[in-house]
Design a protein around this motif. Structure first.
Motif, PDB file in Angstrom:
ATOM      1  N   ARG A  46       2.626 -21.088 -38.906  1.00  0.00           N
ATOM      2  CA  ARG A  46       2.692 -21.933 -37.508  1.00  0.00           C
ATOM      3  C   ARG A  46       3.831 -22.923 -37.584  1.00  0.00           C
ATOM      4  O   ARG A  46       4.375 -23.917 -36.895  1.00  0.00           O
ATOM      5  N   ALA A  86      -3.348 -21.284 -25.899  1.00  0.00           N
ATOM      6  CA  ALA A  86      -2.006 -22.097 -25.602  1.00  0.00           C
ATOM      7  C   ALA A  86      -0.739 -21.656 -26.435  1.00  0.00           C
ATOM      8  O   ALA A  86       0.378 -21.652 -25.892  1.00  0.00           O
ATOM      9  N   ARG A 119       2.984 -28.775 -23.846  1.00  0.00           N
ATOM     10  CA  ARG A 119       3.501 -27.672 -24.744  1.00  0.00           C
ATOM     11  C   ARG A 119       3.858 -26.676 -23.611  1.00  0.00           C
ATOM     12  O   ARG A 119       5.056 -25.944 -24.059  1.00  0.00           O
ATOM     13  N   PHE A 146       7.200 -37.614 -16.123  1.00  0.00           N
ATOM     14  CA  PHE A 146       5.622 -38.044 -16.348  1.00  0.00           C
ATOM     15  C   PHE A 146       4.907 -37.974 -17.302  1.00  0.00           C
ATOM     16  O   PHE A 146       3.973 -38.852 -17.750  1.00  0.00           O
ATOM     17  N   THR A 147       4.889 -36.852 -17.865  1.00  0.00           N
ATOM     18  CA  THR A 147       4.130 -36.485 -19.137  1.00  0.00           C
ATOM     19  C   THR A 147       4.762 -36.733 -20.461  1.00  0.00           C
ATOM     20  O   THR A 147       3.898 -36.497 -21.227  1.00  0.00           O
ATOM     21  N   GLY A 148       5.967 -36.946 -20.498  1.00  0.00           N
ATOM     22  CA  GLY A 148       6.300 -37.364 -21.738  1.00  0.00           C
ATOM     23  C   GLY A 148       7.189 -36.415 -22.485  1.00  0.00           C
ATOM     24  O   GLY A 148       7.507 -36.447 -23.621  1.00  0.00           O
ATOM     25  N   PRO A 150      10.411 -34.541 -23.929  1.00  0.00           N
ATOM     26  CA  PRO A 150      11.597 -35.104 -23.926  1.00  0.00           C
ATOM     27  C   PRO A 150      12.464 -34.178 -22.843  1.00  0.00           C
ATOM     28  O   PRO A 150      12.666 -32.917 -23.021  1.00  0.00           O
ATOM     29  N   ARG A 176       8.076 -47.314 -11.350  1.00  0.00           N
ATOM     30  CA  ARG A 176       7.792 -48.086 -12.749  1.00  0.00           C
ATOM     31  C   ARG A 176       8.182 -49.494 -12.536  1.00  0.00           C
ATOM     32  O   ARG A 176       7.397 -50.206 -13.352  1.00  0.00           O
TER      33      ARG A 176
ATOM     34  N   ASP B  48     -12.336 -17.880 -17.341  1.00  0.00           N
ATOM     35  CA  ASP B  48     -11.783 -19.418 -17.237  1.00  0.00           C
ATOM     36  C   ASP B  48     -12.278 -20.504 -18.492  1.00  0.00           C
ATOM     37  O   ASP B  48     -11.557 -21.151 -18.839  1.00  0.00           O
ATOM     38  N   ASP B  51     -11.053 -19.644 -21.872  1.00  0.00           N
ATOM     39  CA  ASP B  51      -9.820 -20.024 -21.822  1.00  0.00           C
ATOM     40  C   ASP B  51      -9.452 -21.336 -22.038  1.00  0.00           C
ATOM     41  O   ASP B  51      -8.688 -22.250 -22.784  1.00  0.00           O
ATOM     42  N   ILE B  54     -10.541 -22.739 -25.575  1.00  0.00           N
ATOM     43  CA  ILE B  54      -9.437 -22.440 -26.635  1.00  0.00           C
ATOM     44  C   ILE B  54      -8.087 -22.999 -26.204  1.00  0.00           C
ATOM     45  O   ILE B  54      -7.042 -22.857 -26.918  1.00  0.00           O
ATOM     46  N   GLY B  55      -7.843 -23.569 -24.852  1.00  0.00           N
ATOM     47  CA  GLY B  55      -6.499 -23.821 -24.471  1.00  0.00           C
ATOM     48  C   GLY B  55      -6.445 -25.516 -24.391  1.00  0.00           C
ATOM     49  O   GLY B  55      -5.978 -26.393 -24.891  1.00  0.00           O
ATOM     50  N   TRP B  56      -6.966 -25.655 -23.161  1.00  0.00           N
ATOM     51  CA  TRP B  56      -6.896 -26.918 -22.614  1.00  0.00           C
ATOM     52  C   TRP B  56      -7.860 -28.242 -23.483  1.00  0.00           C
ATOM     53  O   TRP B  56      -7.220 -29.251 -23.768  1.00  0.00           O
ATOM     54  N   PHE B  59      -5.895 -29.270 -26.452  1.00  0.00           N
ATOM     55  CA  PHE B  59      -5.013 -30.072 -26.215  1.00  0.00           C
ATOM     56  C   PHE B  59      -5.255 -31.709 -26.057  1.00  0.00           C
ATOM     57  O   PHE B  59      -4.777 -32.459 -26.474  1.00  0.00           O
ATOM     58  N   GLY B 275       3.003 -27.847 -36.961  1.00  0.00           N
ATOM     59  CA  GLY B 275       3.106 -27.719 -35.642  1.00  0.00           C
ATOM     60  C   GLY B 275       2.150 -27.778 -34.620  1.00  0.00           C
ATOM     61  O   GLY B 275       0.975 -28.244 -35.240  1.00  0.00           O
ATOM     62  N   PHE B 280       5.392 -32.078 -30.795  1.00  0.00           N
ATOM     63  CA  PHE B 280       6.230 -31.046 -30.280  1.00  0.00           C
ATOM     64  C   PHE B 280       7.478 -31.365 -31.286  1.00  0.00           C
ATOM     65  O   PHE B 280       8.234 -32.243 -31.024  1.00  0.00           O
ATOM     66  N   SER B 284       5.888 -36.997 -30.908  1.00  0.00           N
ATOM     67  CA  SER B 284       5.042 -37.108 -30.271  1.00  0.00           C
ATOM     68  C   SER B 284       5.517 -37.016 -28.583  1.00  0.00           C
ATOM     69  O   SER B 284       6.198 -37.666 -28.339  1.00  0.00           O
ATOM     70  N   ILE B 285       4.922 -36.182 -27.819  1.00  0.00           N
ATOM     71  CA  ILE B 285       5.390 -36.182 -26.525  1.00  0.00           C
ATOM     72  C   ILE B 285       4.269 -36.411 -25.657  1.00  0.00           C
ATOM     73  O   ILE B 285       4.087 -36.091 -24.309  1.00  0.00           O
ATOM     74  N   LEU B 286       3.355 -37.267 -26.121  1.00  0.00           N
ATOM     75  CA  LEU B 286       2.002 -37.539 -25.558  1.00  0.00           C
ATOM     76  C   LEU B 286       2.081 -38.894 -25.074  1.00  0.00           C
ATOM     77  O   LEU B 286       1.316 -39.788 -25.603  1.00  0.00           O
ATOM     78  N   ARG B 287       2.947 -39.426 -24.377  1.00  0.00           N
ATOM     79  CA  ARG B 287       3.023 -40.893 -23.949  1.00  0.00           C
ATOM     80  C   ARG B 287       1.941 -41.178 -22.980  1.00  0.00           C
ATOM     81  O   ARG B 287       1.778 -42.304 -22.292  1.00  0.00           O
ATOM     82  N   GLY B 288       1.366 -40.066 -22.499  1.00  0.00           N
ATOM     83  CA  GLY B 288       0.374 -40.296 -21.405  1.00  0.00           C
ATOM     84  C   GLY B 288       0.902 -39.930 -20.134  1.00  0.00           C
ATOM     85  O   GLY B 288       2.039 -40.495 -19.669  1.00  0.00           O
ATOM     86  N   GLY B 289       0.178 -39.035 -19.221  1.00  0.00           N
ATOM     87  CA  GLY B 289       0.717 -38.703 -17.913  1.00  0.00           C
ATOM     88  C   GLY B 289       0.875 -40.090 -17.045  1.00  0.00           C
ATOM     89  O   GLY B 289       0.215 -41.114 -16.992  1.00  0.00           O
ATOM     90  N   SER B 290       1.727 -39.745 -15.719  1.00  0.00           N
ATOM     91  CA  SER B 290       1.669 -40.663 -14.671  1.00  0.00           C
ATOM     92  C   SER B 290       2.387 -41.900 -15.035  1.00  0.00           C
ATOM     93  O   SER B 290       1.777 -42.884 -14.573  1.00  0.00           O
TER      94      SER B 290
END
Lengths: 213, 290
Positions: A46, A86, A119, A146-148, A150, A176, B48, B51, B54-56, B59, B275, B280, B284-290
């Motif tokens: 992976r 995913a 992702r 919005f979700t970060g 890049p 913002r 559903d 899914d 094993i998906g959301w 994450f 990974g 990603f 980190s691409i998880l700055r938090g939504g909205s």
């Protein structure tokens, strides 16, 4: 991207014979692809591929399995997406440009963009996103901000970005700033580029703002 | 204290729970497929749900630094509804997935012929897909439920070392201790087991093949009772190594038998993660939504 480049980048995987055998089986018996597809990460790893920045071993292996499908069986890709976890869904999204499916894979992009899984969102904005209409594409780019995700991951960003996207980004930046929150640097930079290239367009927003911490 | 909760229904929990769990040392969880309180009426609802776990959900867990795996099965309660029986036909597809580390929860609820059939069929699937099995023991008529579960496990031919019988207590622990199966205990605020009672069972029966979980779900339950049990063990004189064995190494060994448990990157000594998860391409691409 081509299958040849993917295969070359995978030459160091733990079990290359498994991958080649699986590709042959998929070509001969397309209906068996589900099992190979699910096992690919366990067999091939992976980790990121040093020769192919932005690709991981499992994504590349799964893309190769999809590319091995006979042309009249390419619709298996939609089933593998529907039933994938995913990582499998991501691999299908990334493989779409390699498959003889025309624009038929666009609904998969819409599904991925509806999720909040960054992702999947990122994988939906590769080269195949040319099949997204401008409204859907702009919404997806805004969702990245919005979700970060890049913006560097968005294929053809500057070529497709238009005045309407600039207006939407400008609105986000204003919200913002009003909330005393940061505007992501890549979004501010895009907005500046769009303003510079559009006389009379939205004004730059990257300047320091007293309300921002 | 590093904690691996081998049975928790995170779908029913909030992000506050994830934050508190991570702060308490919970770094890995397994979410068994079970019923949702509201009975389902079609296989599509299960698809559903599967899914999602094993998906959301992995994450979501990854955003808090918690590694999430799942077990997949048709649960015994809903196995009694003929509208849900076709779920058995969906299972082979899911039992090949990377995130899936066992078949479960299977076993008995009311010990009906329908449950017998679903239980045996899913133990056979565990063997066919080379996965361990996670057996829920019934809350009513528990002793006979455990005895009958052990008989079905023996008849299936699965290696008992690849089976856990869960929700055990003082009355049922002795039935399972010498069978070679693993023993699961759910620590609850009122029912099932409590931290002090769990400590007493560990004192009597040792730490080998013992699994402690919160089984937290949509009912009154507490995802931090794994931690509370670890602390109660220390107060009672167990060592840090004993606690680590029960709360980390045992669940890692049990689910590790699947060959699919991926705990890389959770321990700084393991090196960087491979990974996936919350990053990603290393960012980190998880700055938090909205």
């Amino acid at each position: 991207m081509t299958p040849e480049r993917l295969r070359a980048a995978l030459r160091g995987v733990p079990d290359p014979e498994w991958l080649d055998a699986a590709r042959e089986r998929v070509a001969a018996e397309p209906a068996t692809i589900g099992r190979w597809f699910a096992a690919a990460a366990r067999r091939c790893g992976r980790g990121p591929l040093s020769d192919l920045p932005g690709w991981t071993a499992d994504e590349a292996a799964r893309a190769l399995l999809l590319a091995a499908l006979p042309a009249d069986h390419a619709s298996h890709a939609a089933d593998l997406y529907r039933h994938g976890d995913a990582a499998e869904k991501r691999a299908v999204l990334r493989a779409l440009p390699l498959l003889p499916v025309g624009a038929a894979g666009a609904p998969l992009l819409h599904d991925a963009i509806r999720t909040n899984d960054t992702r999947l969102l990122a994988a939906a904005l590769g080269p195949y996103a040319r099949h997204l209409d401008p409204a859907a594409w702009r919404q997806a780019v805004l969702k990245c901000v919005f979700t970060g995700v890049p913006l560097a991951l968005v294929h053809d960003l500057d070529a497709r970005a238009d005045g309407e996207l600039a207006a939407m980004l400008g609105g986000l930046a204003a919200e913002r700033r009003a909330a005393g929150r940061d505007v992501p640097a890549d979004a501010a930079a895009l907005l500046d580029r769009l303003a510079a290239s559009t006389p009379g367009g939205p004004s730059p927003t990257a300047r320091p703002d007293a309300t921002e911490a | 204290m590093r904690i691996f909760d081998p049975h928790i229904h995170m779908t029913s929990r909030t992000t506050d729970d994830y934050e508190r769990m991570a702060a308490a040392g919970v770094r890995a969880v397994v979410e068994p497929a079970f019923w949702l309180g509201q009975p389902r009426t079609s296989p599509d609802s299960f698809a559903d749900y599967f899914d999602s776990i094993i998906g959301w959900e992995p994450f979501r867990a990854g955003q808090f630094g918690v590694r999430h795996h799942a077990t997949i099965a048709l649960n015994p309660k809903e196995a009694n509804d003929p509208r849900c029986r076709p779920v058995l036909d969906l299972l082979p597809r899911y039992l090949e997935k990377d995130q899936v580390v066992a078949v479960g929860e299977i076993g008995y609820d009311s010990m009906t012929p329908e449950e017998d059939e679903a239980f045996a069929a899913q133990l056979a699937l565990a063997v066919a897909h080379d996965l361990p099995a996670m057996v829920h023991t019934p809350h009513r008529d528990k002793v006979r439920g455990v005895e009958r579960s052990l008989a079905v496990v023996a008849e299936s031919g699965i290696d008992p070392g690849r089976v856990v019988l869960d929700h055990l207590n003082e009355v049922t622990v002795g039935l399972v201790r010498d069978t070679g199966c693993w023993l699961g205990f759910s620590i609850y605020p009122d029912t099932k087991m409590s931290p002090p009672r769990m400590v007493e069972l560990l004192r009597l029966h040792g730490t080998e093949r013992m699994l402690v979980n919160s089984a937290a779900d949509w009912g009154r339950s507490d995802p931090l009772l794994t931690r509370a049990t670890g602390e109660a063990m220390l107060l009672a004189g167990f060592t840090d190594d004993d606690v680590d064995r029960v709360l980390w190494r045992n669940p890692a060994e049990f689910y590790g038998q699947s060959g699919r448990l991926d705990l890389t990157g959770l321990d700084p000594a393991d090196g960087p993660p491979e990974g996936g998860g919350g990053t990603f391409a290393g960012n980190s691409i998880l700055r938090g939504g909205s």
